[in-house]
Design an enzyme around this catalytic site. Structure first.
Site, short mmCIF file in Angstrom:
data_model
loop_
_atom_site.label_atom_id
_atom_site.label_comp_id
_atom_site.label_asym_id
_atom_site.label_seq_id
_atom_site.Cartn_x
_atom_site.Cartn_y
_atom_site.Cartn_z
N HIS A 71 -5.61 -4.17 -1.58
CA HIS A 71 -5.45 -3.06 -2.51
C HIS A 71 -5.54 -3.47 -3.98
O HIS A 71 -5.25 -2.68 -4.87
CB HIS A 71 -4.12 -2.35 -2.25
CG HIS A 71 -4.09 -1.62 -0.95
ND1 HIS A 71 -4.55 -0.33 -0.80
CD2 HIS A 71 -3.70 -2.02 0.28
CE1 HIS A 71 -4.42 0.05 0.46
NE2 HIS A 71 -3.90 -0.97 1.14
N SER B 142 0.79 -1.23 0.00
CA SER B 142 0.00 0.00 0.00
C SER B 142 0.82 1.28 0.00
O SER B 142 0.30 2.33 -0.34
CB SER B 142 -0.93 0.01 1.22
OG SER B 142 -0.19 0.01 2.43
N LYS C 81 -12.14 -0.63 0.65
CA LYS C 81 -11.46 -0.06 -0.51
C LYS C 81 -12.36 -0.19 -1.74
O LYS C 81 -13.31 0.57 -1.87
CB LYS C 81 -10.09 -0.71 -0.64
CG LYS C 81 -9.22 -0.31 0.56
CD LYS C 81 -7.93 -1.02 0.68
CE LYS C 81 -7.12 -0.49 1.86
NZ LYS C 81 -7.75 -0.60 3.18
#
Length: 412
Positions: free
Chosen positions: A226, A198, A257
């Protein structure tokens, strides 16, 4: 007893906060010049996945992890509203007691369908998913081999489980194999990797690493927080993209996310996986997600199965921003765009904070990331692109960075 009391009374008082003094001093120095607090920004109103009102001004959002822009999807919002009406605001209980509603089973089924796996287990946050799964499956006497740049939740899961932790240099296949080779024969082994890291937005060579892990009889956990929703033909992450998803024992992910809400999960094909619901403490001893949250997650996940156009547009945004910032003269964390994260390396924390503030005044919000959270003591401005950013917004962003960079002396 009297002697003990008098001894305690005369003992020096220890301030348990004194360990944080260096950080307190750093923050004080940062704000003493009138600098806005980069870790305390308030969004007064959120207009869309890409725009919010901050300090009374419309601001482009480039630091939210809202990769697929699902937070304002009409179907997602409608599902949440309906669940509020039908089931109320919360479960007020653990999943193993009264906290499993129809929606919790539905979101786990959506995850099984999304990944093509047999089992899915949903946690209240992504942090708890790592904490729970890692600490439960690898305990005293077992070994965990993990990338040194692993997320804090992974490290905390290792510590909580009391396994022997063996880190290796970031993305170094040879270093990983050396660690595995030294583990005693017959010991339980877990290799933990991330699809996208990340901080710099770089990806792992999962295919090669998983092959090495299997060679030494290790189980493999991959955190795809991610990359889920975006990377891979079906958005299943880097393992899918590198054609090695079938060799992964556990995939960890988050709803905060690409899915656009909150929660965490683990999917697996392991035949004994369901026992985790009874032995995993961060699952058993916490309240389950509210019905409205799991309803939004289910709807979002099912829509992400058919989001190929959005994925393609996000890749275009990533390539355009990476090239634009590089051409402007900024130092970028990766040579080529590898994910929706573009990390811009700053000379130091002071310059990074000044650049962050200059961008905010331009009308752009990014993340300021600092040591010790960053690799190699770097200060980064971390940009997280969204599939809802228009091509025009991306060009605006490049212009904002260029003007701010010149204003604070980072660009010549």
């Amino acid at each position: 007893m009297t002697d003990m009391l008098s001894e305690n009374e005369t003992a020096a008082h220890v301030d348990l906060f004194s360990k944080f003094d260096p950080l307190i001093e750093m923050r004080r120095n940062l704000l003493s010049t009138g600098q806005e607090d980069p870790f305390g920004l308030v969004m007064e109103r959120v207009v869309s996945p890409t725009v919010a009102v901050c300090n009374g001004r419309e601001t482009i959002l480039l630091g939210t992890y809202n990769y697929m822009g699902m937070t304002f999807d009409p179907d997602v919002i409608a599902a949440g509203k309906q669940a509020l009406d039908d089931f109320g605001s919360g479960t007020t209980g653990s999943r193993v007691l009264n906290g499993t509603y129809a929606g919790h089973k539905a979101v786990e089924q959506a995850l099984c369908d999304f990944y093509g796996m047999d089992h899915a287990m949903v946690f209240s946050t992504g942090y708890q998913a790592n904490l729970g799964i890692i600490s439960t499956i690898a305990g005293k006497g077992d070994y965990i081999v993990l990338d040194i740049d692993s997320h804090a939740s992974i490290w905390d899961g290792c510590k909580m489980g009391d396994a022997e932790v063996v880190p290796f240099k970031h993305n170094d296949i040879e270093a990983m194999e050396k660690r595995l080779r030294r583990i005693p024969e017959g010991a339980g082994k877990l290799v933990i990797l991330e699809g996208v890291y990340s901080m710099l937005g770089d990806i792992a060579p999962l295919k090669e690493m998983i092959a090495v892990a299997k060679k030494y009889g290790a189980m493999v956990l991959v955190d795809e927080a991610h990359s889920m929703g975006f990377i891979g033909p079906n958005g299943r992450g880097v393992a899918e993209d590198q054609d090695c998803l079938d060799d992964v024992d556990f995939v960890i992910g988050t709803f905060s996310k690409s899915v656009g809400t909150v929660g965490g999960f683990c999917v697996s094909n392991h035949p004994k996986f369901e026992i985790m619901r009874l032995v995993c403490r961060p699952y058993v001893f916490t309240a389950s997600l509210p019905p409205s949250v799991v309803a939004t997650a289910t709807t979002s996940i099912r829509k992400l199965m058919h989001a190929g156009d959005k994925r393609a547009h996000l890749w275009e945004n990533s390539k355009t921003l990476h090239k634009g910032l590089k051409d402007a003269g900024f130092q970028i964390g990766t040579d080529e765009p590898q994910s929706a994260i573009i990390a811009v390396i700053m000379p130091d924390l002071e310059k990074g904070a000044a650049m962050w503030e200059a961008l905010l005044h331009e009308g752009l919000y990014v993340n300021l990331a600092r040591p010790p959270a960053t690799p190699a003591n770097m200060t980064l401005l971390r940009c997280s692109l969204c599939a809802e950013h228009s091509a025009e917004q991306v060009q605006q962003i490049i212009g904002m960075f260029t003007r701010a960079g010149k204003a604070v002396g980072i660009l010549g």
